[in-house]
Design an enzyme around this catalytic site. Structure first.
Site, PDB file in Angstrom:
ATOM      1  CG  HIS A  85      40.886  38.914  30.312  1.00 21.51           C
ATOM      2  ND1 HIS A  85      41.669  38.958  29.185  1.00 21.51           N
ATOM      3  CD2 HIS A  85      41.476  39.754  31.205  1.00 21.51           C
ATOM      4  CE1 HIS A  85      42.699  39.774  29.391  1.00 21.51           C
ATOM      5  NE2 HIS A  85      42.584  40.287  30.607  1.00 21.51           N
ATOM      6  CG  HIS A  87      42.766  42.550  35.546  1.00 24.41           C
ATOM      7  ND1 HIS A  87      44.054  42.076  35.499  1.00 24.41           N
ATOM      8  CD2 HIS A  87      42.380  42.670  34.246  1.00 24.41           C
ATOM      9  CE1 HIS A  87      44.440  41.942  34.237  1.00 24.41           C
ATOM     10  NE2 HIS A  87      43.432  42.295  33.454  1.00 24.41           N
ATOM     11  NE  ARG A  89      42.989  46.119  38.993  1.00 27.45           N
ATOM     12  CZ  ARG A  89      43.600  46.064  37.826  1.00 27.45           C
ATOM     13  NH1 ARG A  89      44.547  45.168  37.610  1.00 27.45           N
ATOM     14  NH2 ARG A  89      43.286  46.878  36.848  1.00 27.45           N
ATOM     15  CG  ASN A 119      47.474  42.063  36.442  1.00 26.60           C
ATOM     16  OD1 ASN A 119      46.458  41.484  36.828  1.00 26.60           O
ATOM     17  ND2 ASN A 119      47.416  43.122  35.658  1.00 26.60           N
ATOM     18  CG  ASP A 177      45.949  40.183  30.751  1.00 23.46           C
ATOM     19  OD1 ASP A 177      45.950  40.302  29.515  1.00 23.46           O
ATOM     20  OD2 ASP A 177      45.331  40.951  31.506  1.00 23.46           O
ATOM     21  CG  HIS A 257      43.337  42.027  25.649  1.00 21.09           C
ATOM     22  ND1 HIS A 257      44.508  41.863  24.961  1.00 21.09           N
ATOM     23  CD2 HIS A 257      43.697  42.098  26.954  1.00 21.09           C
ATOM     24  CE1 HIS A 257      45.529  41.844  25.812  1.00 21.09           C
ATOM     25  NE2 HIS A 257      45.051  41.979  27.033  1.00 21.09           N
ATOM     26  CG  ASP A 330      41.256  43.377  29.950  1.00 15.64           C
ATOM     27  OD1 ASP A 330      41.650  43.097  31.095  1.00 15.64           O
ATOM     28  OD2 ASP A 330      41.977  43.951  29.111  1.00 15.64           O
TER      29      ASP A 330
HETATM   30  O1  DOR Z   1      43.897  47.810  30.013  1.00 17.32           O
HETATM   31  C1  DOR Z   1      44.383  46.873  30.606  1.00 17.32           C
HETATM   32  N1  DOR Z   1      44.386  46.836  31.953  1.00 17.32           N
HETATM   33  N2  DOR Z   1      44.927  45.868  29.912  1.00 17.32           N
HETATM   34  C2  DOR Z   1      45.632  44.891  30.497  1.00 17.32           C
HETATM   35  O2  DOR Z   1      46.110  44.025  29.801  1.00 17.32           O
HETATM   36  C3  DOR Z   1      45.840  44.903  31.968  1.00 17.32           C
HETATM   37  C4  DOR Z   1      44.771  45.658  32.640  1.00 17.32           C
HETATM   38  C5  DOR Z   1      45.064  45.964  34.090  1.00 17.32           C
HETATM   39  O3  DOR Z   1      45.529  45.079  34.819  1.00 17.32           O
HETATM   40  O4  DOR Z   1      44.780  47.084  34.525  1.00 17.32           O
END
Ligand code: DOR
Length: 447
Positions: A85, A87, A89, A119, A177, A257, A330
């Protein structure tokens, strides 16, 4: 490059190894594992390769040029960690993080495999975005990157994305997510697909009608601070719904999470009933309560929000009894300027890759997990959920290895993060235990 790691305390839950031994790496693969007093293979101990100078030194990398023999006496040798998990970006938000900087942060933190959430901009909801991520990761990534495809087009929750073609292109799981899938019929279909394609659906459990406008946990503190709250029920209701849909469909559900006591109870009960559900939590949910945002510290603003002492205790118990299968980060890097806004306006997220292992070792230091159990939750268990051939020191597998010094103390300094995201609520914390060397497919990166 060939490396011999000697005299390390090898912990590999995939093979039940917890002993001192040597590992020989050749051509990026694990060639031999020699356990002291118990030979894993009917072979003489590995011959050290002749020391010579390293070649092909790349950015962010410090090859062990002086010697290819590493004396790991007093150190722990584990499989490279898997984070299902993160990100990264890219594409779209390269000012927050890129595949290159995110994977640099990963290897610094001891991770050799990461799974990146969809995302991005554009959202990873079709095979061309998936292909782009895979190609970029192969060119610039410092570790293995598996993309996670979106469940719905644009993560809008309205129409299923091209799950089949993304799966073929290389998506390893599906998730919206950052956003929940509010429509229960669409979630039902996604779980049916997960069964057909044999991949997990990762659920961000949040009932948006309850959480709308909320920026922190709902309770006395939110009232005192004058901030809108997100009740624990916003998570629990969706955990309950998705467990019900997993039961109905027989699909593979993974809860992302986990932050509340109620969710832990629901997942424990579902597992007892034989439902196909797994779960993760993150280091901030067992190290911090909502008190971390008392001074309106936006670096502790995260979704789901930090909760209470009672929730922390339940999460620790869930980790201990196996209700929570894995620890993921996360990792959610954001730009400083975005986090420096008013609490209400700042984005949710914590930059987690470079502190996760040390923060998780606290569970071992406090006697909640054994080091074996911890490593299992960061290697073997995610590998099983994702059905990947990683997180193991088996002979023949990729030489993804971490050398860990459990006694090394250091202070968290976000300015030294390889990640572009300096948004950590753990700034200045003194942590004990850190990965000092990460080897990815035979290439060594020193911390
Ligand atoms: O705190 C978070 N940030 N929770 C999420 O589910 C998405 C993530 C984000 O993409 O910044």
């Amino acid at each position: 490059m060939n490396i011999l790691i000697k005299n390390g305390h090898i912990i590999d839950p995939s093979q039940g190894i917890d002993r001192v031994g040597d590992i020989l790496i050749e051509d990026g693969k694990i060639k031999e594992v020699h356990i002291q007093g118990k030979e894993q293979r009917a072979k003489p101990p590995p011959t050290p390769p002749s020391p010579s100078r390293g070649e092909g030194k790349g950015e962010g990398e410090s090859l062990l040029s002086e010697s290819r023999i590493i004396d790991a006496f007093g150190l722990i040798v584990i499989p490279g960690l898997i984070d299902m998990h993160v990100h990264l970006r890219e594409p779209g938000f390269e000012y927050k993080e890129t595949i290159k900087t995110g994977t640099m942060a990963a290897v610094k933190g001891g991770f050799t495999t990461v799974c990146c959430m969809p995302n991005t901009f554009p959202v990873n909801d079709n095979a061309s975005v998936t292909e782009l991520i895979i190609r970029k990761a192969a060119q610039e990534g410092l570790c293995t990157v598996f993309p996670i495809g979106a469940i719905t087009k644009g993560q809008k929750g309205e129409e299923l994305a091209e799950i089949g073609t993304m799966r073929k292109e290389g998506c390893i799981a599906f998730s919206d997510d950052g956003q929940p899938v509010m429509n229960s019929l669409i979630m039902r279909r996604a779980l049916e697909y997960s069964k057909a394609f044999n991949v997990p659906v990762i659920s961000h459990c949040e009932d948006l009608t309850l959480s709308e406008g909320g920026v922190m946990n709902e309770g006395l503190l939110s009232v005192t601070l004058g901030l809108s709250g997100i009740p624990a029920e916003a998570e629990m209701i969706m955990v309950y719904r998705d467990i019900s849909l997993a039961e109905l469909t027989g699909g593979r559900l993974h809860i992302a999470h986990v932050s509340t006591q109620g969710s832990v109870k629901l997942i424990r009960d579902a597992k007892k009933r034989g439902i196909n559900v797994t779960a993760e939590t993150c280091p901030h949910y067992f190290n911090l309560t909502q008190d971390a945002i008392k001074d309106f510290n936006t670096n502790a603003k995260v979704s789901p929000p930090l909760r209470t002492e009672r929730d922390i205790e339940a999460i620790k118990e869930g980790l201990r009894d196996g209700t929570i299968d894995i620890i993921a980060t996360d990792h959610a890097p954001h730009h400083k300027d975005e986090k420096q806004r008013e609490f209400d306006m700042a984005p949710f997220g914590i930059s987690g890759l470079e502190t996760a292992l040390s923060l998780s070792l606290k569970l071992v230091q406090k006697g909640i997990l054994t080091i074996n159990q911890l490593i299992e939750k960061m290697t073997l268990n995610p590998a099983k959920i994702l059905r990947i051939d990683k997180g193991t020191l088996k002979v023949g597998s990729d030489a993804d290895i971490v050398i860990l010094d459990i006694n090394k103390e250091y202070e968290v300094e976000s300015e030294r993060f390889a990640s572009k995201g300096k948004n950590t609520p753990f700034e200045g914390w003194v942590l004990e235990g850190m990965p000092i060397l990460t080897i990815y497919r035979g290439r060594a990166y020193e911390r």
